[in-house]
Enzyme design. Structure first.
Site, PDB file in Angstrom:
ATOM      1  N   HIS A  27       0.817  -1.219   0.000  1.00  0.00           N
ATOM      2  CA  HIS A  27       0.000   0.000   0.000  1.00  0.00           C
ATOM      3  C   HIS A  27       0.852   1.272   0.000  1.00  0.00           C
ATOM      4  O   HIS A  27       0.362   2.341   0.332  1.00  0.00           O
ATOM      5  CB  HIS A  27      -0.970   0.012   1.194  1.00  0.00           C
ATOM      6  CG  HIS A  27      -2.104  -0.967   1.047  1.00  0.00           C
ATOM      7  ND1 HIS A  27      -2.938  -1.323   2.078  1.00  0.00           N
ATOM      8  CD2 HIS A  27      -2.557  -1.654  -0.041  1.00  0.00           C
ATOM      9  CE1 HIS A  27      -3.843  -2.200   1.641  1.00  0.00           C
ATOM     10  NE2 HIS A  27      -3.621  -2.416   0.363  1.00  0.00           N
ATOM     11  N   CYS A  45       9.965  18.430  -6.437  1.00  0.00           N
ATOM     12  CA  CYS A  45      10.390  17.056  -6.742  1.00  0.00           C
ATOM     13  C   CYS A  45      11.911  17.023  -6.823  1.00  0.00           C
ATOM     14  O   CYS A  45      12.508  17.797  -7.572  1.00  0.00           O
ATOM     15  CB  CYS A  45       9.785  16.606  -8.074  1.00  0.00           C
ATOM     16  SG  CYS A  45      10.471  15.043  -8.659  1.00  0.00           S
ATOM     17  N   GLU A  67      -8.565 -10.629  18.025  1.00  0.00           N
ATOM     18  CA  GLU A  67      -9.904 -11.226  18.111  1.00  0.00           C
ATOM     19  C   GLU A  67     -10.331 -11.744  16.746  1.00  0.00           C
ATOM     20  O   GLU A  67      -9.855 -11.268  15.719  1.00  0.00           O
ATOM     21  CB  GLU A  67     -10.911 -10.203  18.619  1.00  0.00           C
ATOM     22  CG  GLU A  67     -10.902  -8.920  17.824  1.00  0.00           C
ATOM     23  CD  GLU A  67     -11.548  -7.778  18.599  1.00  0.00           C
ATOM     24  OE1 GLU A  67     -12.146  -6.912  17.962  1.00  0.00           O
ATOM     25  OE2 GLU A  67     -11.435  -7.792  19.833  1.00  0.00           O
TER      26      GLU A  67
END
Ligand code: OAD
Length: 234
Positions: free
Chosen positions: A111, A138, A205
């Protein structure tokens, strides 16, 4: 249960592995998606609509990385990589740098990464540790104000899917750690492994409904992951 020979391992991690380092998960109580609407900060449309809001969300998360450190679960996975004689690929949905800082080398952040910026002008991906601001340039092409976080947003394709699926299709052990299994394609990885592969899930869980994993180990990542690594290396 050990293995006679060393199978190929694919590990998938999610926000739960970094929770005990002090980084909030997305969907637990008090998680990131309770405090922010995903549609406002994690889609290309949100960035077009309100780039300042999106940049602020990721700038804050990038700054927070300075205050946290890898935990016992991140370190245990490095130990597994260092001592496992078969192939191993660690795929993470996390955009923090805790696996890398712990020392994982065979690491694929599907991701994206908070500590990288991508230029909308030239496409270059650069290491970026500060805030991304309107006056940021940049480092490659010098364009002003064209950097976005190097994060995969909803509606965008996760990174290196071919490499991930090739590894999944050849693996003998698949381990998912600290992920709710709600976001595809990662949520479907367990279905891509060969029929005979062993699958293990570690989470605080579990849903009551049937699992797609052979084994579910309930507990914190810092307890269960070192335990599993010790077992595998025995
Ligand atoms: P979630 O927030 O959906 O799930 C975190 C999981 O970690 C939950 O199932 C928790 O039960 C578990 N958990 C919490 N603390 C834990 C601990 N100490 N030890 C073990 N497990 C623990 O996070 P992800 O599954 O990573 O994508 O979310 C997947 C994707 O959704 C993220 O990569 C992000 C998000 O929207 C993008 O932003 C594109």
């Amino acid at each position: 249960m050990g293995f006679d020979s060393k199978p190929s391992i694919v590990i998938l991690t999610g926000a739960g592995i970094s929770a005990e380092s002090g980084l909030p998960t997305f969907r637990d109580n008090g998680g990131l998606w309770e405090q922010h609407r995903m549609e406002d900060v994690a889609t290309p449309e949100a960035f077009q609509r309100n780039p300042a809001l999106v940049q602020r969300f990721y700038n804050e998360r990038r700054r927070k990385l300075k205050d946290v450190s890898p935990n016992a679960a991140h370190h245990a996975l490095v130990q597994l990589e260092n001592h496992w004689s078969g192939p191993l690929l660690l795929v993470t949905q996390n955009v923090d740098d805790l696996h890398a800082r712990a020392g994982s080398r065979s690491l694929l952040p599907m991701h994206g990464e908070l500590l990288k910026a991508r230029c909308l002008e030239c496409g270059a991906v650069s290491v970026w540790v500060k805030d991304i601001l309107p006056e940021s340039r940049c480092p490659r092409c010098g364009q002003l104000g064209q950097l976005r976080p190097h994060i995969v947003w909803f509606g965008e394709m996760p990174l290196e899917m071919d490499r991930i699926f090739t590894a999944l299709e050849g693996c003998g052990l698949f381990i998912a750690i600290g992920t709710s299994g709600t976001v595809y394609p990662a949520a479907g990885f367990v279905n891509a492994v060969p029929a005979g592969a062993r699958t293990i899930e570690i989470n605080l869980e579990f849903a009551i409904a049937g699992s797609r994993f052979d084994e579910q180990r309930q507990g914190t990542a810092t307890e269960r992951v070192p335990e599993l690594v010790a077992e595998l290396l025995k």
